[in-house]
Design a protein around this motif. Structure first.
Motif, PDB file in Angstrom:
ATOM      1  N   ARG A 161       1.132  -1.369   0.392  1.00 27.17           N
ATOM      2  CA  ARG A 161      -0.147   0.010   0.245  1.00 27.17           C
ATOM      3  C   ARG A 161       1.031   1.314   0.040  1.00 27.17           C
ATOM      4  O   ARG A 161       1.330   1.288   0.748  1.00 27.17           O
ATOM      5  N   LEU A 162       0.355   2.479  -0.970  1.00 31.93           N
ATOM      6  CA  LEU A 162       0.992   3.323  -1.054  1.00 31.93           C
ATOM      7  C   LEU A 162       0.017   4.626  -0.852  1.00 31.93           C
ATOM      8  O   LEU A 162      -1.065   4.233  -1.908  1.00 31.93           O
ATOM      9  N   THR A 163       0.040   5.340   0.347  1.00 28.17           N
ATOM     10  CA  THR A 163      -0.469   6.546   0.555  1.00 28.17           C
ATOM     11  C   THR A 163      -0.009   8.078   0.099  1.00 28.17           C
ATOM     12  O   THR A 163       1.857   8.278   0.594  1.00 28.17           O
ATOM     13  N   ALA A 164       0.285   8.223  -0.535  1.00 23.43           N
ATOM     14  CA  ALA A 164       1.118   9.919  -0.598  1.00 23.43           C
ATOM     15  C   ALA A 164       0.243  10.438  -0.114  1.00 23.43           C
ATOM     16  O   ALA A 164      -0.677  11.850   0.655  1.00 23.43           O
ATOM     17  N   ASP A 165       1.721  11.473   0.571  1.00 26.92           N
ATOM     18  CA  ASP A 165       1.880  12.210   1.172  1.00 26.92           C
ATOM     19  C   ASP A 165       2.072  13.878   0.815  1.00 26.92           C
ATOM     20  O   ASP A 165       0.820  14.767   1.887  1.00 26.92           O
ATOM     21  N   VAL A 206       5.102   5.531 -12.750  1.00 24.82           N
ATOM     22  CA  VAL A 206       5.781   6.957 -12.513  1.00 24.82           C
ATOM     23  C   VAL A 206       3.560   7.443 -12.299  1.00 24.82           C
ATOM     24  O   VAL A 206       3.015   7.353 -13.072  1.00 24.82           O
ATOM     25  N   LEU A 207       3.422   7.790 -11.168  1.00 26.29           N
ATOM     26  CA  LEU A 207       1.981   7.797 -10.301  1.00 26.29           C
ATOM     27  C   LEU A 207       1.805   9.234 -10.121  1.00 26.29           C
ATOM     28  O   LEU A 207       2.823   9.778  -9.231  1.00 26.29           O
ATOM     29  N   THR A 208       0.858   9.535 -10.410  1.00 24.77           N
ATOM     30  CA  THR A 208       0.103  10.844 -10.238  1.00 24.77           C
ATOM     31  C   THR A 208      -1.102  10.709  -9.294  1.00 24.77           C
ATOM     32  O   THR A 208      -1.767  10.995  -9.115  1.00 24.77           O
ATOM     33  N   LEU A 209      -0.027  11.371  -7.563  1.00 24.63           N
ATOM     34  CA  LEU A 209      -1.284  11.072  -6.745  1.00 24.63           C
ATOM     35  C   LEU A 209      -1.721  12.401  -6.257  1.00 24.63           C
ATOM     36  O   LEU A 209      -0.792  13.372  -5.898  1.00 24.63           O
ATOM     37  N   ASP A 210      -2.314  11.997  -5.726  1.00 21.90           N
ATOM     38  CA  ASP A 210      -3.258  13.402  -4.866  1.00 21.90           C
ATOM     39  C   ASP A 210      -2.763  13.407  -3.063  1.00 21.90           C
ATOM     40  O   ASP A 210      -3.189  12.175  -2.605  1.00 21.90           O
ATOM     41  N   ALA A 211      -2.828  14.412  -2.639  1.00 19.68           N
ATOM     42  CA  ALA A 211      -2.404  14.693  -1.090  1.00 19.68           C
ATOM     43  C   ALA A 211      -3.556  13.401  -0.292  1.00 19.68           C
ATOM     44  O   ALA A 211      -4.430  13.359  -1.101  1.00 19.68           O
ATOM     45  N   ALA A 212      -2.659  12.262   0.444  1.00 19.21           N
ATOM     46  CA  ALA A 212      -4.020  11.430   1.111  1.00 19.21           C
ATOM     47  C   ALA A 212      -4.548  10.040   0.420  1.00 19.21           C
ATOM     48  O   ALA A 212      -4.870   9.817   0.747  1.00 19.21           O
ATOM     49  N   GLN A 213      -3.949  10.361  -0.765  1.00 21.40           N
ATOM     50  CA  GLN A 213      -4.821   9.077  -1.823  1.00 21.40           C
ATOM     51  C   GLN A 213      -3.728   7.589  -2.087  1.00 21.40           C
ATOM     52  O   GLN A 213      -2.580   7.771  -1.822  1.00 21.40           O
ATOM     53  N   THR A 214      -3.626   6.194  -1.884  1.00 19.11           N
ATOM     54  CA  THR A 214      -4.371   5.161  -1.848  1.00 19.11           C
ATOM     55  C   THR A 214      -4.335   4.533  -2.276  1.00 19.11           C
ATOM     56  O   THR A 214      -5.065   4.644  -3.907  1.00 19.11           O
TER      57      THR A 214
END
Length: 91
Positions: A11-15, A59-67
């Protein structure tokens, strides 16, 4: 992905919002790397896939707190292919 191979899930959650680079190096087997948003629905929620035979990278473009869930799998469809690997996430 490799239907005969067992996958391991991380699991990866964007900080914070931004791009996250995920690198996978497999040792002794040919891995596949993919990212999903729902482990119960891989086909519909796969957002990225890498199966190059020369080291995998997303390469993943993630929002803050997105898992998202990072899936490390073998490419084999008829046997359980696995091995050691190094998985790295950089911002």
């Amino acid at each position: 992905m490799g239907q005969g191979s067992s996958e391991q899930v991380w699991r990866l959650t964007a900080d914070e919002a931004g791009d996250y680079v995920v690198d996978l190096a497999g040792y002794g087997f040919d891995p596949v790397l993919y990212a999903v948003t729902d482990c119960a629905d891989l086909q519909s929620t796969c957002i990225a896939l890498s199966d190059t035979r020369h080291g995998e990278q997303l390469v993943l473009t993630l929002d803050a707190a997105q898992t998202v869930f990072l899936m490390v799998d073998g490419t084999a469809n008829y046997e359980n292919v696995s091995g050691t690997y190094e998985l790295r996430v950089d911002r």
